[in-house]
Design an enzyme around this catalytic site. Structure first.
Site, PDB file in Angstrom:
ATOM      1  N   ASP A  77      -6.970   0.873  -3.833  1.00  0.00           N
ATOM      2  CA  ASP A  77      -6.212  -0.218  -3.200  1.00  0.00           C
ATOM      3  C   ASP A  77      -5.172   0.414  -2.274  1.00  0.00           C
ATOM      4  O   ASP A  77      -3.973   0.332  -2.515  1.00  0.00           O
ATOM      5  CB  ASP A  77      -5.547  -1.055  -4.307  1.00  0.00           C
ATOM      6  CG  ASP A  77      -4.815  -2.281  -3.765  1.00  0.00           C
ATOM      7  OD1 ASP A  77      -4.940  -2.575  -2.564  1.00  0.00           O
ATOM      8  OD2 ASP A  77      -4.131  -2.949  -4.560  1.00  0.00           O
ATOM      9  N   GLN A 126       2.507  -7.119  -5.415  1.00  0.00           N
ATOM     10  CA  GLN A 126       1.823  -8.069  -4.517  1.00  0.00           C
ATOM     11  C   GLN A 126       2.689  -9.315  -4.339  1.00  0.00           C
ATOM     12  O   GLN A 126       3.261  -9.808  -5.303  1.00  0.00           O
ATOM     13  CB  GLN A 126       0.466  -8.469  -5.116  1.00  0.00           C
ATOM     14  CG  GLN A 126      -0.478  -7.296  -5.343  1.00  0.00           C
ATOM     15  CD  GLN A 126      -1.209  -6.849  -4.090  1.00  0.00           C
ATOM     16  OE1 GLN A 126      -1.015  -7.379  -2.990  1.00  0.00           O
ATOM     17  NE2 GLN A 126      -2.052  -5.836  -4.232  1.00  0.00           N
ATOM     18  N   CYS A 162      -6.268  -4.234   2.500  1.00  0.00           N
ATOM     19  CA  CYS A 162      -5.448  -5.212   3.225  1.00  0.00           C
ATOM     20  C   CYS A 162      -5.639  -5.047   4.727  1.00  0.00           C
ATOM     21  O   CYS A 162      -4.931  -5.663   5.507  1.00  0.00           O
ATOM     22  CB  CYS A 162      -3.976  -5.068   2.843  1.00  0.00           C
ATOM     23  SG  CYS A 162      -3.336  -3.411   3.078  1.00  0.00           S
ATOM     24  N   TYR A 199      -4.020   4.402  -6.091  1.00  0.00           N
ATOM     25  CA  TYR A 199      -3.008   3.591  -5.389  1.00  0.00           C
ATOM     26  C   TYR A 199      -2.581   2.455  -6.318  1.00  0.00           C
ATOM     27  O   TYR A 199      -2.651   1.282  -5.977  1.00  0.00           O
ATOM     28  CB  TYR A 199      -3.541   3.035  -4.062  1.00  0.00           C
ATOM     29  CG  TYR A 199      -4.129   4.090  -3.160  1.00  0.00           C
ATOM     30  CD1 TYR A 199      -3.361   4.664  -2.165  1.00  0.00           C
ATOM     31  CD2 TYR A 199      -5.445   4.529  -3.335  1.00  0.00           C
ATOM     32  CE1 TYR A 199      -3.882   5.653  -1.345  1.00  0.00           C
ATOM     33  CE2 TYR A 199      -5.980   5.515  -2.527  1.00  0.00           C
ATOM     34  CZ  TYR A 199      -5.202   6.081  -1.532  1.00  0.00           C
ATOM     35  OH  TYR A 199      -5.735   7.048  -0.731  1.00  0.00           O
ATOM     36  N   GLU A 248      -0.445   7.151  -8.112  1.00  0.00           N
ATOM     37  CA  GLU A 248       0.416   6.422  -7.174  1.00  0.00           C
ATOM     38  C   GLU A 248       1.454   7.407  -6.634  1.00  0.00           C
ATOM     39  O   GLU A 248       1.965   8.240  -7.376  1.00  0.00           O
ATOM     40  CB  GLU A 248       1.068   5.260  -7.946  1.00  0.00           C
ATOM     41  CG  GLU A 248       2.346   4.697  -7.390  1.00  0.00           C
ATOM     42  CD  GLU A 248       2.210   4.029  -6.024  1.00  0.00           C
ATOM     43  OE1 GLU A 248       1.239   3.273  -5.821  1.00  0.00           O
ATOM     44  OE2 GLU A 248       3.076   4.291  -5.177  1.00  0.00           O
TER      45      GLU A 248
HETATM   46  N1  SAH Z   1      -2.717  -1.625  -6.681  1.00  0.00           N
HETATM   47  C1  SAH Z   1      -1.315  -1.933  -6.595  1.00  0.00           C
HETATM   48  C2  SAH Z   1      -0.625  -1.341  -5.379  1.00  0.00           C
HETATM   49  C3  SAH Z   1      -1.305  -1.532  -4.059  1.00  0.00           C
HETATM   50  S1  SAH Z   1      -0.324  -1.194  -2.636  1.00  0.00           S
HETATM   51  C4  SAH Z   1      -1.109  -3.435  -6.689  1.00  0.00           C
HETATM   52  O1  SAH Z   1      -2.055  -4.195  -6.596  1.00  0.00           O
HETATM   53  O2  SAH Z   1       0.048  -3.848  -6.863  1.00  0.00           O
HETATM   54  C5  SAH Z   1      -0.703   0.467  -2.259  1.00  0.00           C
HETATM   55  C6  SAH Z   1       0.048   1.474  -3.067  1.00  0.00           C
HETATM   56  O3  SAH Z   1      -0.352   2.755  -2.637  1.00  0.00           O
HETATM   57  C7  SAH Z   1       1.570   1.426  -2.921  1.00  0.00           C
HETATM   58  O4  SAH Z   1       2.141   1.325  -4.187  1.00  0.00           O
HETATM   59  C8  SAH Z   1       1.902   2.780  -2.265  1.00  0.00           C
HETATM   60  O5  SAH Z   1       3.132   3.316  -2.725  1.00  0.00           O
HETATM   61  C9  SAH Z   1       0.753   3.644  -2.704  1.00  0.00           C
HETATM   62  N2  SAH Z   1       0.404   4.801  -1.858  1.00  0.00           N
HETATM   63  C10 SAH Z   1       0.544   4.951  -0.519  1.00  0.00           C
HETATM   64  N3  SAH Z   1       0.026   6.127  -0.120  1.00  0.00           N
HETATM   65  C11 SAH Z   1      -0.457   6.740  -1.223  1.00  0.00           C
HETATM   66  C12 SAH Z   1      -1.138   7.980  -1.452  1.00  0.00           C
HETATM   67  N4  SAH Z   1      -1.404   8.824  -0.454  1.00  0.00           N
HETATM   68  N5  SAH Z   1      -1.512   8.270  -2.719  1.00  0.00           N
HETATM   69  C13 SAH Z   1      -1.255   7.418  -3.732  1.00  0.00           C
HETATM   70  N6  SAH Z   1      -0.619   6.240  -3.574  1.00  0.00           N
HETATM   71  C14 SAH Z   1      -0.227   5.898  -2.336  1.00  0.00           C
END
Ligand code: SAH
Length: 453
Positions: A383, A285, A410, A314, A335
């Site tokens: 997320d 973030q 977001c 995620y 993830e």
């Molecule tokens: N919760 C974390 C990341 C949020 S961003 C934080 O707060 O830092 C969203 C994340 O989802 C990213 O790391 C991206 O790589 C991942 N992502 C995107 N598509 C995805 C999917 N289909 N399955 C799992 N993760 C995914």
């Protein structure tokens, strides 16, 4: 019918702001979109593009300013769209974001009565970003850095960005001067020639550690040794320098191959008192202080007692799951970026946790797999990126009837779409909390709590 022509001059009243911060001018109910106009203002403008149903204009003077107008600190931020709301007073930005969420909840989710709390303000309204991704291009024969003009790929030269941590801006300028000194070429996207595409900088807000990522089109980075020495001599907080190769013709910033030039491909930061290592390819973030606010909201919504099985979908480098693991029985994280999962596993270790499991894969594939394995979550935290959740993820997540689902989003539009699906499946939206992670921009982050009806 309106017959506006390109270059015609108009005087009009601004009646609204679009979700991307453009003023909506009205001439006999015909909408004209313009930067730098606020509701209630009377402005003079020149039509830049005329269509049948709407037009675009450039404001030339503001005849009657809004009481909510504040001075523009950097007009390039308006041209490039990096700070599209900088002319709007901060308390009004917060109201704008709350009403954006209320609007999509009414229009997309058909939930006009859902409770959308006032937006939580940011402690710092400028200089808050811990990351910069700066395009490098040649302008008038010289390698330059800056940002693209909105809806174009013309580089506007910029040394300062209102919203980035100042040391990051300074480091970008330093690196640009080095690249100029060594006569290293800038990427030319029209001919797909040249070397340096982007300078990416990341900083641990609390640790002050810096990571430099030099993204090139070519596999070779000329003068790599000299660059490294000059950078670490001048900026000892730089703990990691990596060279990322991106040979393809597309708008993605980083490519598949990364080579470490100095340190490791990782820097460390802390969030809510826990340590987190992140690599160049993993998500982190960009506003650290507000991320802590966001996570506090999410953890509070999860209402943990220490007995719960929690899924952090995620999960990136595992930040949310790790911050709440001491209040849960077990945390499962998923993830898609494998590298981020290595980091999450490492982060669980350095924070001395033994009740976490992090798996690399698509959330929509792993979620049903976990259910098959007999994992029964009490709380699911999601997320996702801007496109929101996959329908198959929603199906799988409701299949096991968790008592609470905490949805961090977001993108209010996909949040509203997904909340409507959860509603069909027997979940009620209890509250939505917008958190301002991105002052001066139109981005809104939300924490929505869904409870089993
Ligand atoms: N919760 C974390 C990341 C949020 S961003 C934080 O707060 O830092 C969203 C994340 O989802 C990213 O790391 C991206 O790589 C991942 N992502 C995107 N598509 C995805 C999917 N289909 N399955 C799992 N993760 C995914």
């Amino acid at each position: 019918m309106m017959h506006l022509q390109k270059n015609s001059r108009i005087t009009a009243v601004c009646e609204d702001l679009t979700h991307d911060g453009l003023g909506v001018l009205k001439l006999d109910a015909f909408p004209i979109f313009a930067e730098n106009a606020l509701p209630g203002e009377t402005v003079e403008a020149v039509i830049t593009k005329a269509g049948k149903k709407f037009a675009f204009a450039k404001v030339t003077s503001i005849l009657q300013p809004s009481p909510h107008r504040v001075p523009i600190l950097d007009k390039k931020g308006t041209w490039t769209g990096t700070t599209p709301l900088q002319h709007l007073a901060y308390n009004q930005q917060l109201l704008f974001k709350q009403s954006l969420v209320q609007n999509v909840m009414r229009k997309i989710a058909h939930m006009p009565d859902v409770c959308v709390n006032p937006t939580i303000p940011a402690a710092h309204q400028t200089h808050y970003r811990n990351k910069a991704q700066i395009p490098v291009r040649e302008v008038n024969g010289t390698l330059q850095t800056g940002f693209f003009r909105k809806n174009s790929h013309t580089l506007v030269e910029m040394d300062q960005f209102l919203i980035q941590e100042p040391i990051i801006d300074e480091l970008v300028v330093f690196i640009r001067q080095l690249l100029q000194h060594y006569a290293i070429s800038a990427y030319d996207e029209v001919h797909h020639t040249g070397c340096i595409r982007h300078i990416v900088i990341r900083r641990g807000h609390y640790t002050k550690q810096l990571q430099v990522i030099l993204v090139t089109r070519t596999a070779h980075l000329p003068h790599a040794d000299e660059l490294v020495h000059r950078i670490i001599d001048a900026y000892p907080d730089v703990k990691s320098i990596v060279h990322n190769v991106h040979p393809l013709k597309n708008n993605v910033i980083m490519g598949e191959t990364t080579q470490v030039l100095y340190g490791e491909d990782a820097i460390c930061d802390t969030l809510l008192g826990r340590s987190f290592y992140m690599s160049s390819r993993s998500f982190y973030q960009v506003n650290t202080l507000q991320t802590e606010q966001l996570y506090r909201c999410a953890i509070e919504a999860a209402q943990l007692t220490g007995k719960e099985i929690v899924i952090d979908a995620y999960c990136g480098i595992g930040t949310i799951g790790i911050c709440l693991a001491d209040q849960a029985k077990h945390v499962y994280g998923v993830e898609i970026v494998e590298d981020a999962i290595y980091m999450a596993q490492h982060n669980a270790q350095i924070n001395q946790l033994s009740n976490t499991t992090f798996v690399a894969g698509k959330a929509e594939d792993i979620m049903p797999q976990w259910i098959q394995e007999g994992i029964r979550p009490d709380v699911i935290i999601v997320d996702p990126p801007r496109k929101g959740l996959d329908r198959s993820f929603i199906e799988a997540s409701t299949h096991v009837s968790p008592s609470r689902i905490v949805y961090i989003s977001c993108n209010p539009a996909t949040l509203a779409r997904d909340l409507a699906i959860y509603h069909e499946k027997g979940y009620t939206v209890s509250t939505i909390q917008p958190v301002d992670m991105f002052p001066q921009t139109t981005h809104v982050e939300c924490v929505a709590l869904l409870v089993k009806a």
